[in-house]
Design an enzyme around this catalytic site. Structure first.
Site, PDB file in Angstrom:
ATOM      1  N   HIS A  24     -35.127 -75.004 -61.888  1.00 54.95           N
ATOM      2  CA  HIS A  24     -36.491 -75.662 -61.875  1.00 54.95           C
ATOM      3  C   HIS A  24     -36.673 -76.177 -60.441  1.00 54.95           C
ATOM      4  O   HIS A  24     -38.028 -76.279 -59.945  1.00 54.95           O
ATOM      5  CB  HIS A  24     -36.377 -76.689 -62.876  1.00 54.95           C
ATOM      6  CG  HIS A  24     -36.937 -76.451 -64.310  1.00 54.95           C
ATOM      7  ND1 HIS A  24     -38.090 -75.734 -64.561  1.00 54.95           N
ATOM      8  CD2 HIS A  24     -36.209 -76.649 -65.530  1.00 54.95           C
ATOM      9  CE1 HIS A  24     -38.258 -75.527 -65.913  1.00 54.95           C
ATOM     10  NE2 HIS A  24     -36.889 -76.050 -66.456  1.00 54.95           N
ATOM     11  N   HIS A  67     -29.986 -74.173 -65.394  1.00 52.96           N
ATOM     12  CA  HIS A  67     -31.422 -73.853 -66.041  1.00 52.96           C
ATOM     13  C   HIS A  67     -32.365 -74.867 -65.207  1.00 52.96           C
ATOM     14  O   HIS A  67     -33.297 -74.768 -64.633  1.00 52.96           O
ATOM     15  CB  HIS A  67     -31.373 -73.983 -67.611  1.00 52.96           C
ATOM     16  CG  HIS A  67     -32.829 -74.126 -68.244  1.00 52.96           C
ATOM     17  ND1 HIS A  67     -33.432 -73.206 -68.888  1.00 52.96           N
ATOM     18  CD2 HIS A  67     -33.999 -75.096 -67.942  1.00 52.96           C
ATOM     19  CE1 HIS A  67     -34.571 -73.421 -69.282  1.00 52.96           C
ATOM     20  NE2 HIS A  67     -34.929 -74.627 -68.562  1.00 52.96           N
ATOM     21  N   GLU A  68     -31.777 -76.212 -65.056  1.00 55.05           N
ATOM     22  CA  GLU A  68     -32.231 -77.146 -64.539  1.00 55.05           C
ATOM     23  C   GLU A  68     -32.393 -77.096 -63.226  1.00 55.05           C
ATOM     24  O   GLU A  68     -33.362 -77.237 -62.266  1.00 55.05           O
ATOM     25  CB  GLU A  68     -31.551 -78.601 -64.721  1.00 55.05           C
ATOM     26  CG  GLU A  68     -31.359 -78.962 -66.143  1.00 55.05           C
ATOM     27  CD  GLU A  68     -32.899 -78.780 -67.088  1.00 55.05           C
ATOM     28  OE1 GLU A  68     -33.867 -78.724 -66.586  1.00 55.05           O
ATOM     29  OE2 GLU A  68     -32.600 -78.684 -68.270  1.00 55.05           O
ATOM     30  N   GLY A 109     -31.916 -81.275 -71.459  1.00 54.67           N
ATOM     31  CA  GLY A 109     -31.932 -81.240 -69.975  1.00 54.67           C
ATOM     32  C   GLY A 109     -33.418 -81.595 -69.500  1.00 54.67           C
ATOM     33  O   GLY A 109     -34.497 -81.074 -70.411  1.00 54.67           O
ATOM     34  N   CYS A 135     -37.367 -73.718 -72.920  1.00 57.44           N
ATOM     35  CA  CYS A 135     -37.815 -74.759 -71.939  1.00 57.44           C
ATOM     36  C   CYS A 135     -39.008 -75.483 -72.288  1.00 57.44           C
ATOM     37  O   CYS A 135     -39.811 -74.941 -72.770  1.00 57.44           O
ATOM     38  CB  CYS A 135     -38.175 -73.789 -70.538  1.00 57.44           C
ATOM     39  SG  CYS A 135     -38.481 -74.664 -69.284  1.00 57.44           S
ATOM     40  N   LEU A 136     -38.952 -76.866 -72.048  1.00 63.18           N
ATOM     41  CA  LEU A 136     -39.912 -77.526 -72.592  1.00 63.18           C
ATOM     42  C   LEU A 136     -41.181 -77.198 -71.601  1.00 63.18           C
ATOM     43  O   LEU A 136     -42.477 -77.561 -72.234  1.00 63.18           O
ATOM     44  CB  LEU A 136     -39.554 -79.090 -71.980  1.00 63.18           C
ATOM     45  CG  LEU A 136     -38.447 -79.558 -72.844  1.00 63.18           C
ATOM     46  CD1 LEU A 136     -38.064 -81.146 -72.195  1.00 63.18           C
ATOM     47  CD2 LEU A 136     -38.838 -79.885 -74.304  1.00 63.18           C
ATOM     48  N   GLN A 140     -40.841 -80.896 -63.969  1.00 61.29           N
ATOM     49  CA  GLN A 140     -41.374 -80.744 -65.402  1.00 61.29           C
ATOM     50  C   GLN A 140     -42.237 -81.995 -65.671  1.00 61.29           C
ATOM     51  O   GLN A 140     -42.972 -81.921 -66.581  1.00 61.29           O
ATOM     52  CB  GLN A 140     -40.247 -80.580 -66.262  1.00 61.29           C
ATOM     53  CG  GLN A 140     -39.511 -79.209 -66.048  1.00 61.29           C
ATOM     54  CD  GLN A 140     -38.486 -78.741 -67.193  1.00 61.29           C
ATOM     55  OE1 GLN A 140     -37.370 -79.471 -67.189  1.00 61.29           O
ATOM     56  NE2 GLN A 140     -38.655 -78.370 -68.221  1.00 61.29           N
TER      57      GLN A 140
HETATM   58  O1  GNR Z   1     -34.102 -78.164 -74.097  1.00 60.57           O
HETATM   59  C1  GNR Z   1     -33.607 -77.372 -73.538  1.00 60.57           C
HETATM   60  N1  GNR Z   1     -32.632 -76.379 -74.264  1.00 60.57           N
HETATM   61  C2  GNR Z   1     -32.040 -75.497 -73.571  1.00 60.57           C
HETATM   62  C3  GNR Z   1     -31.613 -74.597 -74.419  1.00 60.57           C
HETATM   63  C4  GNR Z   1     -30.768 -73.435 -73.817  1.00 60.57           C
HETATM   64  C5  GNR Z   1     -30.647 -73.341 -72.365  1.00 60.57           C
HETATM   65  C6  GNR Z   1     -31.391 -74.315 -71.557  1.00 60.57           C
HETATM   66  C7  GNR Z   1     -32.069 -75.522 -72.044  1.00 60.57           C
HETATM   67  S1  GNR Z   1     -33.006 -76.560 -71.059  1.00 60.57           S
HETATM   68  C8  GNR Z   1     -34.235 -76.984 -72.219  1.00 60.57           C
HETATM   69  C9  GNR Z   1     -34.954 -78.386 -71.711  1.00 60.57           C
HETATM   70  C10 GNR Z   1     -35.616 -77.873 -70.398  1.00 60.57           C
HETATM   71  O2  GNR Z   1     -36.698 -77.049 -70.371  1.00 60.57           O
HETATM   72  N2  GNR Z   1     -34.963 -78.217 -69.466  1.00 60.57           N
HETATM   73  O3  GNR Z   1     -35.558 -77.749 -68.063  1.00 60.57           O
HETATM   74 NI    NI Z   2     -36.524 -75.846 -68.370  1.00 54.83          NI
END
Ligand code: GNR
Ligand code: NI
Length: 187
Positions: free
Chosen positions: A148, A144-145, A47, A102-103, A52
């Site tokens: 952000h 999670h997204e 995601g 998270c990236l 980001q």
């Molecule tokens: O790549 C991602 N893997 C992930 C694994 C578990 C819960 C959430 C994520 S999102 C993350 C990519 C990212 O930072 N998205 O904002």
């Molecule tokens: Ni993230």
């Protein structure tokens, strides 16, 4: 097609409340979504939220079904999904724990508890309104997204002690990898 640099915590763009897309989904928004998808696949993410890549807009892309390894040439797209102005309209009482990464917090992982299921209302790639129900990894990932878009990172769900520890490890990680990530990350 473009791969965009990823902004890394504690960059201020990651702490902002992102702006809603006004006046519908345009070709400019679609270009951003296409570039975000390329960037997400290139970095092996499932995601990616617009903040980001330094764009403080309420736009997300997801693909939790992608398989294989882009470096090995076995990478396959799953089902890319695009979300503009997403809103969570319902969450289950049932909770789920995932080991999240998270990236924007590269190299760091921690367990986070979130609702197991949720319903999300959004505009799709063509600007049409949709509402879908999600569960499992997809539900975790969209929550999670969505965080952000509200200036929240997964580490903000942890205790102060764990968060401070992860941020110290992240600082070491970015220092150690500074040369490798100079073109792909914004510190
Ligand atoms: O790549 C991602 N893997 C992930 C694994 C578990 C819960 C959430 C994520 S999102 C993350 C990519 C990212 O930072 N998205 O904002
Ligand atoms: Ni993230």
């Amino acid at each position: 097609m473009a791969i965009l640099p990823i902004y890394v915590a504690p960059h201020p763009v990651l702490k902002k409340i992102a702006d809603a897309v006004e006046g519908g989904v345009t070709d400019e928004h679609r270009k951003l979504m296409d570039d975000m998808l390329d960037t997400m696949y290139a970095t092996h993410g499932i995601g990616l939220a617009a903040p980001q890549v330094g764009e403080s807009l309420r736009i997300l892309v997801l693909d939790v079904a992608q398989k294989g390894d882009i470096d090995e040439g076995t990478h396959e797209k799953g089902t890319p999904m695009f979300f503009v102005n997403p809103e969570i309209t319902w969450t289950s009482d049932e909770q789920n724990i995932y080991n999240e990464g998270c990236l924007s917090v590269p190299g760091q992982y921690a367990e986070v508890e979130r609702p197991e299921k949720c319903r999300v209302k959004f505009l799709d790639y063509d600007g049409n309104e949709q509402e879908v129900e999600m569960e499992g990894l997809l539900a975790t990932c969209i929550q999670h997204e969505m965080d952000h878009l509200n200036g929240i990172l997964f580490i903000d769900h942890l205790s102060t002690l764990k968060r401070d520890m992860l941020m110290r490890k992240l600082k070491k990680w970015t220092k150690m990898n500074a040369d490798d990530i100079a073109e792909t990350h914004v510190l």
